[in-house]
Design a protein around this motif. Structure first.
Motif, short mmCIF file in Angstrom:
data_model
loop_
_atom_site.label_atom_id
_atom_site.label_comp_id
_atom_site.label_asym_id
_atom_site.label_seq_id
_atom_site.Cartn_x
_atom_site.Cartn_y
_atom_site.Cartn_z
N ARG A 89 0.71 -1.14 0.03
CA ARG A 89 -0.01 0.10 -0.18
C ARG A 89 0.72 1.17 0.00
O ARG A 89 0.53 2.15 0.69
N GLY A 90 1.66 1.14 -0.80
CA GLY A 90 2.63 2.39 -0.97
C GLY A 90 3.94 2.63 0.07
O GLY A 90 4.40 3.57 0.22
N MET A 91 4.04 1.53 0.92
CA MET A 91 4.84 1.77 1.91
C MET A 91 6.26 1.03 1.57
O MET A 91 7.10 0.93 2.59
N LEU A 92 6.66 0.65 0.45
CA LEU A 92 7.78 0.25 0.19
C LEU A 92 8.42 0.81 -1.09
O LEU A 92 8.43 0.15 -2.33
N THR A 93 8.59 2.17 -0.74
CA THR A 93 9.23 3.06 -2.00
C THR A 93 10.25 3.66 -1.30
O THR A 93 10.52 3.86 -0.19
N SER B 8 -0.16 -0.96 -9.07
CA SER B 8 0.26 -0.44 -10.42
C SER B 8 1.84 -0.93 -10.75
O SER B 8 2.64 -1.41 -10.14
N ASP B 9 2.10 -0.62 -12.17
CA ASP B 9 3.49 -1.06 -12.65
C ASP B 9 4.41 0.00 -11.95
O ASP B 9 5.63 -0.42 -11.82
N GLN B 10 3.97 1.28 -11.48
CA GLN B 10 4.99 2.13 -11.10
C GLN B 10 5.27 1.76 -9.49
O GLN B 10 6.50 1.51 -9.23
N GLU B 11 4.21 1.06 -8.91
CA GLU B 11 4.58 0.61 -7.49
C GLU B 11 5.65 -0.72 -7.47
O GLU B 11 6.38 -1.04 -6.89
N LYS B 12 5.15 -1.80 -8.79
CA LYS B 12 5.88 -2.69 -8.70
C LYS B 12 7.58 -2.30 -9.00
O LYS B 12 8.45 -2.71 -8.39
N ASP B 13 7.81 -1.24 -9.87
CA ASP B 13 9.29 -0.75 -10.21
C ASP B 13 9.84 -0.24 -8.74
O ASP B 13 11.01 -0.64 -8.66
N ILE C 149 13.46 -4.82 -2.63
CA ILE C 149 13.63 -6.02 -2.38
C ILE C 149 13.27 -6.97 -3.40
O ILE C 149 12.67 -6.57 -4.45
N ASN C 150 13.88 -8.13 -3.32
CA ASN C 150 13.46 -9.29 -4.35
C ASN C 150 12.79 -10.15 -3.90
O ASN C 150 13.14 -11.36 -3.08
N PRO C 151 11.31 -9.97 -3.92
CA PRO C 151 10.26 -11.25 -3.27
C PRO C 151 10.35 -12.66 -4.26
O PRO C 151 11.01 -12.47 -5.17
N LYS C 152 9.67 -13.37 -3.57
CA LYS C 152 9.41 -14.65 -4.20
C LYS C 152 8.62 -14.23 -5.63
O LYS C 152 8.93 -15.15 -6.43
N SER C 153 7.63 -13.51 -5.59
CA SER C 153 7.13 -13.08 -6.92
C SER C 153 6.49 -11.84 -6.54
O SER C 153 6.44 -11.32 -5.31
N GLN D 83 4.54 10.78 -10.57
CA GLN D 83 4.77 9.95 -9.11
C GLN D 83 3.59 9.37 -8.82
O GLN D 83 3.86 8.69 -7.80
N VAL D 84 2.37 9.42 -9.36
CA VAL D 84 1.17 8.68 -9.16
C VAL D 84 0.97 7.27 -9.67
O VAL D 84 1.32 7.60 -11.06
N GLY D 85 0.65 6.38 -9.20
CA GLY D 85 0.70 5.09 -9.77
C GLY D 85 -0.06 5.00 -11.10
O GLY D 85 0.03 4.19 -12.06
N LEU D 86 -1.21 5.75 -11.00
CA LEU D 86 -2.10 5.70 -12.33
C LEU D 86 -1.79 6.75 -13.24
O LEU D 86 -2.63 6.81 -14.20
N SER D 87 -0.71 7.19 -13.26
CA SER D 87 -0.39 8.35 -14.08
C SER D 87 -0.17 7.77 -15.64
O SER D 87 -0.69 8.31 -16.54
N ASP D 88 0.46 6.72 -15.67
CA ASP D 88 0.37 5.76 -16.95
C ASP D 88 -1.07 5.62 -17.60
O ASP D 88 -1.25 5.52 -18.90
N TYR D 89 -2.13 5.13 -16.71
CA TYR D 89 -3.19 4.60 -17.28
C TYR D 89 -3.85 5.89 -17.84
O TYR D 89 -4.68 6.09 -18.63
#
Length: 392
Positions: free
Chosen positions: A136-140, A173-178, A184-188, A323-329
């Motif tokens: 929820r935006g806490m890992l940036t 969002s893809d931005q949050e994924k990046d 971190i490198n999670p399991k998936s 910087q908003v996750g939905l900017s690409d959308y």
């Protein structure tokens, strides 16, 4: 299959903004699908949370499961306030559940950097149960270096990093994924958008007291009022405009910071153009947004931003930062304007949005249907349920 959602706060603690809405909407939609499916009885979805409601506590009976809009929710007392939310009773109940049925359990944790999320993850890992984590935006990089950054780095180094590597991460969002993959490198990691409420559940007669001058460019900011929302940048950009504009600021925040923003508005000589209306109830939100020409959100960081979808669902275009996750959308669907976090860029983008009245009218007509198709509750909730099945 037992699906356990763990979150430090749950509705009606709307003071915490968008995540409260998203988590509840997911649980409600998933429960509805389960209840209506042939597999009813093979699934059990429940929420474990705390009585957190800002500085106060929710008026609920701790430790007793209750149905909240069809979802089984159990609230537990917390010993510490925001933003740690330490609740030994919640952890004890989680342990009891996992001990009782060790197979076909999955735990979905919402949020990070609090003791409900971190310690619950540690308990679940101990029992070797799959964990889906929605940060929820806490890992940036922004959140790591913003509030309590030293404590976060210590927690991440000694405990958090190993726990995060155990998790299957859900990004909105893809931005949050990046952003997450830089830390971190999670399991998936899987990207599924938030479920968002489109309309208030009850009709409202509340309206804004506008004059009838069509030449006024009516802007609205609707969110929690905090530093990451970029209101200082917005105010400075607005002070440079030579058009007739009005800004509605809807939302609550710490009094000290809100007072500071009001002083900034005075310094920029724009106070007369700003209407501070405070926290808006859900039943009033959509009607108020629809009365404006443009929703503005110049945030330094947003993993998703529910308010963007809420605004578009009633046909109000948006102007948001990149910087908003939905900017690409927003860009790909041509539903508004995207700006960098530069005062002059914000100013110029505001002027473009003002001048392109025809585009704003086109968005007003087309956006609601697009949003209802792209953010269909059943489609998105089924994607979450499929993720749970795959991981088990």
């Amino acid at each position: 299959m037992k699906i356990i959602h763990l979150t430090a706060s749950y509705k009606p603690a709307y003071i915490y903004g968008g995540p409260i809405q998203s988590v509840a909407k997911l649980c409600e939609a998933a429960t509805k699908i389960i209840d209506e499916s042939k597999e009813k009885g093979n699934f059990d979805l429940q929420v474990l949370t705390t009585t957190a409601n800002g500085d106060q506590e929710l008026n609920v009976s701790p430790g007793k499961p209750v149905l909240i809009d069809g979802v089984s929710v159990t609230y537990f007392k917390r010993l510490t306030k925001d933003h740690s939310h330490f609740s030994p009773q919640l952890l004890r109940e989680l342990k009891n559940i996992l001990q009782a049925v060790k197979e076909k359990n999955i735990v979905h944790i919402h949020g990070w950097w609090n003791l409900v999320s971190v310690l619950s993850c540690w308990v679940v890992k101990w029992y070797n149960i799959p964990v889906v984590l929605s940060p929820r935006g806490m890992l940036t990089a922004y959140t790591q270096n913003n509030r309590n950054s030293f404590a976060k780095r210590i927690l991440h180094y000694f405990i958090g990093k190993r726990l995060l590597q155990y998790c299957h991460i859900h990004a909105t969002s893809d931005q949050e994924k990046d952003d997450i993959q830089k830390i971190i490198n999670p399991k998936s990691i899987t990207v599924i958008p938030n479920l968002v409420n489109f309309q208030a559940s009850a009709a409202s007669s509340k309206t804004m007291n506008f004059d009838n001058d069509p030449a006024v460019f009516r802007l609205i900011f609707l969110s929690r009022i905090e530093e990451k929302k970029g209101l200082e940048l917005l105010f400075e950009a607005l002070s440079l405009l030579n058009i007739n504009w009005q800004l509605t600021v809807a939302g609550s925040g710490k009094k000290e910071y809100v007072d500071y923003l009001k002083i900034k508005a005075s310094d920029f000589n724009i106070s007369r153009h700003i209407n501070w209306i405070g926290q808006v109830e859900n039943k009033d939100k959509y009607r108020i947004i629809a009365q404006h020409d443009l929703l503005v959100l110049t945030s330094f960081n947003e993993n998703f931003a529910n308010v963007v979808i809420e605004s578009l669902s009633v046909g109000t275009p948006v102007l948001i930062s990149d910087q908003v996750g939905l900017s690409d959308y927003v860009t790909s669907q041509k539903l508004g304007w995207v700006t960098t976090l530069n005062v002059n860029a914000i100013k110029e983008t505001l002027l473009i949005a003002f001048s392109q009245k025809e585009k704003r009218e086109m968005i007003k007509a087309s956006a609601p249907e697009i949003i209802r198709k792209d953010f269909n509750d059943d489609v998105l909730a089924n994607r979450y349920l499929e993720l749970y099945k795959q991981l088990i």
